[in-house]
Design a protein around this motif. Sequence first.
Motif, short mmCIF file in Angstrom:
data_model
loop_
_atom_site.label_atom_id
_atom_site.label_comp_id
_atom_site.label_asym_id
_atom_site.label_seq_id
_atom_site.Cartn_x
_atom_site.Cartn_y
_atom_site.Cartn_z
N PHE A 36 -1.49 -6.76 9.02
CA PHE A 36 -2.52 -6.40 8.05
C PHE A 36 -2.04 -5.22 7.22
CE2 PHE A 36 -5.20 -8.58 11.18
CZ PHE A 36 -6.03 -9.32 10.35
N GLY A 37 -2.58 -5.11 6.01
CA GLY A 37 -2.28 -3.97 5.16
C GLY A 37 -3.50 -3.56 4.36
N ALA A 38 -3.61 -2.27 4.07
CA ALA A 38 -4.67 -1.74 3.20
C ALA A 38 -4.08 -1.47 1.82
CB ALA A 38 -5.26 -0.48 3.80
N ARG A 39 -4.87 -1.75 0.78
CA ARG A 39 -4.39 -1.57 -0.59
C ARG A 39 -5.44 -0.90 -1.46
NH1 ARG A 39 -0.50 -2.76 1.86
NH2 ARG A 39 0.92 -4.52 1.56
N VAL A 40 -5.01 0.03 -2.31
CA VAL A 40 -5.84 0.58 -3.38
C VAL A 40 -5.04 0.46 -4.67
CG1 VAL A 40 -7.17 2.15 -1.92
CG2 VAL A 40 -5.02 2.93 -2.94
N GLY A 63 -8.92 -2.90 -1.01
CA GLY A 63 -9.15 -3.98 -0.05
C GLY A 63 -8.03 -4.09 0.96
N ALA A 64 -7.80 -5.32 1.44
CA ALA A 64 -6.84 -5.56 2.51
C ALA A 64 -6.08 -6.86 2.27
CB ALA A 64 -7.55 -5.62 3.86
N ILE A 65 -4.90 -6.96 2.89
CA ILE A 65 -4.08 -8.18 2.84
C ILE A 65 -3.70 -8.58 4.25
CG2 ILE A 65 -3.22 -7.74 0.52
CD1 ILE A 65 -0.92 -7.17 3.49
N TYR A 198 8.55 1.13 2.14
CA TYR A 198 9.37 2.11 2.84
C TYR A 198 8.66 2.47 4.14
CZ TYR A 198 11.92 6.32 4.05
OH TYR A 198 12.66 7.25 4.72
N GLU A 199 9.32 2.15 5.27
CA GLU A 199 8.69 2.24 6.57
C GLU A 199 7.39 1.42 6.52
OE1 GLU A 199 8.42 6.43 7.40
OE2 GLU A 199 10.54 6.53 8.01
N LYS A 200 6.21 2.04 6.62
CA LYS A 200 4.96 1.29 6.54
C LYS A 200 4.19 1.53 5.24
CE LYS A 200 4.18 0.61 11.46
NZ LYS A 200 3.18 0.63 12.55
N TYR A 201 4.82 2.24 4.30
CA TYR A 201 4.16 2.55 3.03
C TYR A 201 4.59 1.54 1.96
CZ TYR A 201 3.18 6.90 5.44
OH TYR A 201 2.76 7.84 6.36
N LEU A 229 -4.70 -8.37 -16.31
CA LEU A 229 -4.61 -7.08 -15.63
C LEU A 229 -3.17 -6.58 -15.57
CD1 LEU A 229 -6.84 -7.81 -12.49
CD2 LEU A 229 -7.50 -6.42 -14.47
N PHE A 230 -3.01 -5.27 -15.70
CA PHE A 230 -1.79 -4.58 -15.31
C PHE A 230 -2.19 -3.63 -14.19
CE2 PHE A 230 0.88 -0.77 -15.55
CZ PHE A 230 2.12 -1.34 -15.31
N THR A 231 -1.55 -3.74 -13.03
CA THR A 231 -2.01 -3.06 -11.83
C THR A 231 -0.89 -2.27 -11.17
OG1 THR A 231 -3.66 -4.78 -11.42
CG2 THR A 231 -3.07 -3.38 -9.56
N ILE A 232 -1.22 -1.05 -10.76
CA ILE A 232 -0.34 -0.22 -9.94
C ILE A 232 -1.02 -0.04 -8.60
CG2 ILE A 232 0.81 2.01 -9.69
CD1 ILE A 232 0.77 2.24 -12.73
N SER A 233 -0.37 -0.49 -7.51
CA SER A 233 -0.99 -0.50 -6.18
C SER A 233 -0.24 0.41 -5.21
CB SER A 233 -0.99 -1.92 -5.60
OG SER A 233 -1.71 -2.81 -6.42
N LEU A 234 -0.99 1.00 -4.31
CA LEU A 234 -0.44 1.74 -3.18
C LEU A 234 -1.06 1.20 -1.89
CD1 LEU A 234 -0.62 5.41 -4.53
CD2 LEU A 234 1.39 3.93 -4.44
N GLY A 235 -0.31 1.24 -0.79
CA GLY A 235 -0.86 0.67 0.43
C GLY A 235 -0.16 1.16 1.68
#
Length: 238
Positions: A36-40, A63-65, A198-201, A229-235
């Motif tokens: 699982f992963g969390a995303r903003v 949300g989440a993936i 990178y690692e878990k980021y 949409l143009f999207t920049i995500s961090l997770g």
Amino acid sequence: MSLFKRIILGCAIGVCGNAMAETSYMFDNPENRVYFGARVAVDITTAANGGGNYSSNAGFSAGAIYNIPLYMNLYFEPGLSFFYNTFGTSKWNSFVPENSINPETGEGIEVFYQVNGSIRNFGFRVPLLIGYHFDFSEDLKISVFTGPQLNLNLYARYFVTEMYGNDKNALDHDCSLFGTEGFKHMDLQWNFGVGVTYEKYFASINGAWGISTMKSSTLMLPRNLDRSLFTISLGYNF
């Protein structure tokens, strides 16, 4: 064979073996697993076919993936997120003031004025992505991905923010865009992008092209509207 030659040959075999192992991991990492992963994300929303009636605005999603390995480093990644997107709107209207009408001819002077506003929309987003990651090391991966993305629209409202060139007070006007005002409860996009883990980021840049109409043309807001949409995500991956 001399001892020196044996040492050189052993080192060469070791180097080649390590290089082959690293190359193998790049395309087929045996440690692949579901996670699982969390995303903003920050979204820049644009109208794919709105012409001058709609302008780009910023929004966000969170949300989440769920990442599922398929074959080698190929993966399937469904997700679910909450989003809030906005569009700027602009159009020209006209009216004929009563005091300009000639009683003999019944004709008057038409006055044009500009109405600026915004569309505010939130709901749930469901991406269904297929991707492939290249594992350069144990901690560093670069992925490319694509796939459809469904938007489930729960709220869509039009707000008038400014008016120019008329003597009417229509500020603070707002109304729902569902029903006769042409807004759909679902619209579809095609997503594509690139990500780095990178690692878990995780971080990614991606675009989503509107392939279905989000809002049909109406008298209040002319021209169909397709969301891109143009999207920049961090997770973070668990």
